[in-house]
Design an enzyme around this catalytic site. Sequence first.
Site, short mmCIF file in Angstrom:
data_model
loop_
_atom_site.label_atom_id
_atom_site.label_comp_id
_atom_site.label_asym_id
_atom_site.label_seq_id
_atom_site.Cartn_x
_atom_site.Cartn_y
_atom_site.Cartn_z
N GLY A 107 0.83 -1.19 0.00
CA GLY A 107 0.00 0.00 0.00
C GLY A 107 0.86 1.24 0.00
O GLY A 107 2.06 1.17 -0.29
N TYR A 249 -7.28 -6.40 -12.52
CA TYR A 249 -5.99 -6.75 -13.09
C TYR A 249 -5.03 -7.44 -12.12
O TYR A 249 -4.37 -8.41 -12.46
CB TYR A 249 -5.28 -5.51 -13.64
CG TYR A 249 -3.85 -5.77 -14.05
CD1 TYR A 249 -3.57 -6.45 -15.24
CD2 TYR A 249 -2.79 -5.38 -13.25
CE1 TYR A 249 -2.27 -6.73 -15.60
CE2 TYR A 249 -1.48 -5.66 -13.62
CZ TYR A 249 -1.23 -6.33 -14.80
OH TYR A 249 0.05 -6.62 -15.15
P1 5GP Z 1 -0.56 -0.12 -21.76
O1 5GP Z 1 0.12 -0.90 -22.79
O2 5GP Z 1 -1.84 0.50 -22.21
O3 5GP Z 1 0.35 0.88 -21.11
O4 5GP Z 1 -0.93 -1.12 -20.58
C1 5GP Z 1 -2.03 -1.96 -20.69
C2 5GP Z 1 -1.63 -3.36 -20.41
O5 5GP Z 1 -0.90 -3.38 -19.18
C3 5GP Z 1 -2.84 -4.24 -20.23
O6 5GP Z 1 -2.63 -5.43 -20.98
C4 5GP Z 1 -2.88 -4.56 -18.75
O7 5GP Z 1 -3.17 -5.93 -18.55
C5 5GP Z 1 -1.53 -4.23 -18.23
N1 5GP Z 1 -1.55 -3.48 -16.98
C6 5GP Z 1 -2.52 -2.73 -16.44
N2 5GP Z 1 -2.15 -2.21 -15.26
C7 5GP Z 1 -0.92 -2.64 -15.02
C8 5GP Z 1 -0.01 -2.47 -13.94
O8 5GP Z 1 -0.28 -1.79 -12.95
N3 5GP Z 1 1.17 -3.12 -14.06
C9 5GP Z 1 1.48 -3.88 -15.14
N4 5GP Z 1 2.64 -4.52 -15.17
N5 5GP Z 1 0.67 -4.04 -16.18
C10 5GP Z 1 -0.53 -3.44 -16.11
MG MG Z 2 -2.27 -7.39 -20.11
#
Ligand code: 5GP
Ligand code: MG
Length: 490
Positions: A107, A249
């Site tokens: 957190g 997620y």
């Molecule tokens: P973007 O490519 O739009 O920056 O990120 C979206 C992708 O990152 C999605 O496939 C999602 O599953 C993943 N994602 C969303 N939130 C997080 C996060 O907090 N950490 C990580 N590692 N991946 C994330």
């Molecule tokens: Mg993803």
Amino acid sequence: MTEKCGVVGIAFEDRNAARPLYYGLYALQHRGQESAGIVTHDGFQQHSHVEMGLVGDVFDEDDLESLNGSTGIGHVRYPTAGSVDSCCAQPFSVSFKSGSLGLSHNGNLVNAEEIRDELAGLGHAFTSDGDTEVIAHDLARNLLNEDLIRAVKRTMKRIHGSYSLTIMHDETVMGVRDPQGNRPLCIGELDNGYIIASESAAIDTLDGELVRDVRPGELVVLSEDGSGFDSYQLVEGESTAHCFFEHVYFARPDSRIDGKLVYEARRNLGRKLWEENGVETDVVMPVPDSGRAFASGYADAADETTATGEPRAEDDTGVEFAEGLMKNRYVGRTFIMPTQDERERAVRLKLNPITSTVEGKTVTLIDDSIVRGTTSTQLVSLLKDCGAAEVHLRIGAPPIVAPCYMGIDMATREELIASDKTIPEIEDVIGADSLAYLSPESVAEALGALRSDLCMGCVTGEYPYDIEGEPTDREVTRPAIGGQTIQADD
Ligand code: 5GP
Ligand code: MG
């Protein structure tokens, strides 16, 4: 500083806690890949092993052998973009006049600096700029004059923000969840012992039984002989502020959080997506792995009704669900790549289309969320290059428009694609034939929760805590501290 982490604490009657802690951390590895650590207590002294790296690399046989004692806590830490910071690896441990303390924190406090300044003024020396050390020092200070329960309560009164903690005071293991229950924390029963962990998947891994979630504002103290636990409801919150993104997620789909199996929550979100914004295409496919449960729920709902909500006719075969992207398991999470160029390369490294699902077809691609838009932009162009006739994108969460101050290192406002764009503008940038998200209200409904019991700061820009320069969505942000320590009946 924001951290999204995994915590665990175990107390056994008579066996070493180190190995079960190690397995528990393995089960929580998705919550943090930057560092891992275990602190145990053998009745005389603490033993600690904390290093940068994945759980499987951080501990060898000798390390586990040297972590003596039947009680202990562990931690996995999430990498914050660009900064690899060994000073913040946990559990944090200190020895002081009235004993030893170990702390694992998931957190983020919103008033850590204020408390740090105050404690520094009183002569406390800090070795890191993390907020976990602030909690440790505040608690150590209170323990000089008060018993454990009162000391924890006083610290909870002082700290504000999101915290799921496992704490070890000498050989006593405890769990604490912030009054709004922002991050998950649960209790499990093991053979001759008890466990407190971020997610129930850690309990399952140890063949234990989930007892229940730690309640918001509750302190749980495991008996040193592993025979049970005591519960103290130290703070009464007005309402909860569970992070909806844990369900969307972050948590493992096989975990049960605040009474809900995450996989089913995601399938419900997927069903909602179809009901509200379904589009008839040849095939529905997930972005692996985060989009899978959503796509399965979406395709199920699509088998029952048409996109306009009519029951399917007998001869209407509905929508085909298929895998259209193969994921390379050996590529780490793309999020941690420091530059945009590397992030784009990483998406291509990680995912490759399966031509039979895609070629000549209209496809619906389903993912849990869009953060920067990198993944979706790359995937839409990849699928079109592979011969997709149309690519429709459906997202199982609302647009992410603001940062998370509660422990998820998401991105700054400037980096978030939805922070300054309308949905048609995002659709344009990404190159999708259509794009739809879920609304915050639909998310609450699909999760079977009240909107007011969820933290949705990242999608509304209004937070359930007092954050400097940001609006709140609450009337009361600091929960009342109960005057009485309640000994619960558990
Ligand atoms: P973007 O490519 O739009 O920056 O990120 C979206 C992708 O990152 C999605 O496939 C999602 O599953 C993943 N994602 C969303 N939130 C997080 C996060 O907090 N950490 C990580 N590692 N991946 C994330
Ligand atoms: Mg993803």
